[in-house]
Design a protein around this motif. Sequence first.
Motif, PDB file in Angstrom:
ATOM      1  N   ASN A  84       0.845  -1.188   0.000  1.00 54.06           N
ATOM      2  CA  ASN A  84       0.000   0.000   0.000  1.00 54.06           C
ATOM      3  C   ASN A  84       0.888   1.247   0.000  1.00 54.06           C
ATOM      4  N   PRO A  85       0.809   2.078  -1.049  1.00 51.85           N
ATOM      5  CA  PRO A  85       1.670   3.267  -1.100  1.00 51.85           C
ATOM      6  C   PRO A  85       1.341   4.301  -0.015  1.00 51.85           C
ATOM      7  N   ARG A  86       0.156   4.213   0.575  1.00 53.35           N
ATOM      8  CA  ARG A  86      -0.231   5.151   1.633  1.00 53.35           C
ATOM      9  C   ARG A  86       0.119   4.643   3.032  1.00 53.35           C
ATOM     10  N   CYS A  87       0.627   3.443   3.125  1.00 57.11           N
ATOM     11  CA  CYS A  87       0.986   2.863   4.429  1.00 57.11           C
ATOM     12  C   CYS A  87       2.188   3.610   5.007  1.00 57.11           C
ATOM     13  N   ILE A  88       2.223   3.725   6.320  1.00 61.81           N
ATOM     14  CA  ILE A  88       3.330   4.406   7.005  1.00 61.81           C
ATOM     15  C   ILE A  88       4.668   3.734   6.712  1.00 61.81           C
ATOM     16  N   THR A  89       4.643   2.432   6.403  1.00 58.93           N
ATOM     17  CA  THR A  89       5.895   1.724   6.107  1.00 58.93           C
ATOM     18  C   THR A  89       6.505   2.171   4.784  1.00 58.93           C
ATOM     19  N   SER A  90       5.696   2.798   3.924  1.00 59.29           N
ATOM     20  CA  SER A  90       6.221   3.325   2.659  1.00 59.29           C
ATOM     21  C   SER A  90       6.994   4.617   2.885  1.00 59.29           C
ATOM     22  N   THR A 101       9.464  -1.472  11.040  1.00 56.36           N
ATOM     23  CA  THR A 101       9.338  -2.918  10.911  1.00 56.36           C
ATOM     24  C   THR A 101       8.030  -3.267  10.208  1.00 56.36           C
ATOM     25  N   HIS A 102       8.090  -4.177   9.249  1.00 57.88           N
ATOM     26  CA  HIS A 102       6.902  -4.638   8.538  1.00 57.88           C
ATOM     27  C   HIS A 102       6.303  -5.810   9.318  1.00 57.88           C
ATOM     28  N   ILE A 103       5.126  -5.585   9.891  1.00 58.92           N
ATOM     29  CA  ILE A 103       4.472  -6.603  10.703  1.00 58.92           C
ATOM     30  C   ILE A 103       3.099  -6.894  10.116  1.00 58.92           C
ATOM     31  N   PHE A 104       2.836  -8.174   9.925  1.00 57.78           N
ATOM     32  CA  PHE A 104       1.536  -8.615   9.424  1.00 57.78           C
ATOM     33  C   PHE A 104       0.941  -9.597  10.412  1.00 57.78           C
ATOM     34  N   CYS A 160      -1.933  -0.432   8.294  1.00 59.68           N
ATOM     35  CA  CYS A 160      -2.970   0.074   7.365  1.00 59.68           C
ATOM     36  C   CYS A 160      -4.049  -0.951   7.049  1.00 59.68           C
ATOM     37  N   ASP A 161      -3.909  -2.180   7.542  1.00 63.05           N
ATOM     38  CA  ASP A 161      -4.876  -3.261   7.353  1.00 63.05           C
ATOM     39  C   ASP A 161      -4.968  -3.761   5.917  1.00 63.05           C
ATOM     40  N   SER A 162      -4.005  -3.455   5.079  1.00 63.03           N
ATOM     41  CA  SER A 162      -3.996  -3.986   3.707  1.00 63.03           C
ATOM     42  C   SER A 162      -3.632  -5.463   3.742  1.00 63.03           C
TER      43      SER A 162
END
Length: 139
Positions: free
Chosen positions: A103-109, A115-118, A133-135
Amino acid sequence: MIIGQIKNGIVLDHITAGRGMDIYNILHLGELDCTVVMIKNAESQKMGQKDIIKIGQAMDLNLDILGYIDPGITVDIIRDGKRVEKKQLTLPETITDVIRCKNPRCITSVEQGLTHIFRLADPKNKVYRCIYCDSAARR
């Protein structure tokens, strides 16, 4: 075909047929200085066909990555030619820095060091969602 017994190491068994090379590459097994055997499309009563990887040395494995890639894998720890531990993998509840949010709008972008957490949102369909972002993650 005769494949020698492992004295000390790890056996990854019940890998979905055809996924063994993916796991071999993700774990960087080609860089190890020990015997590594990959068996593709071995006959299996339970699965029909399966892949097996035998690693001739003890090493730390990220079980979350393996569980995400193929939750049916079993990990056998071998010492002195005998299995001393058997781990059944499942889908991990959370995975960290294994996949990236698209997601380009995610804070991780924006925040490169974040850290990328799913988290596992739907175990039946193996859907993971970004905690920020719940994507949904694409597999």
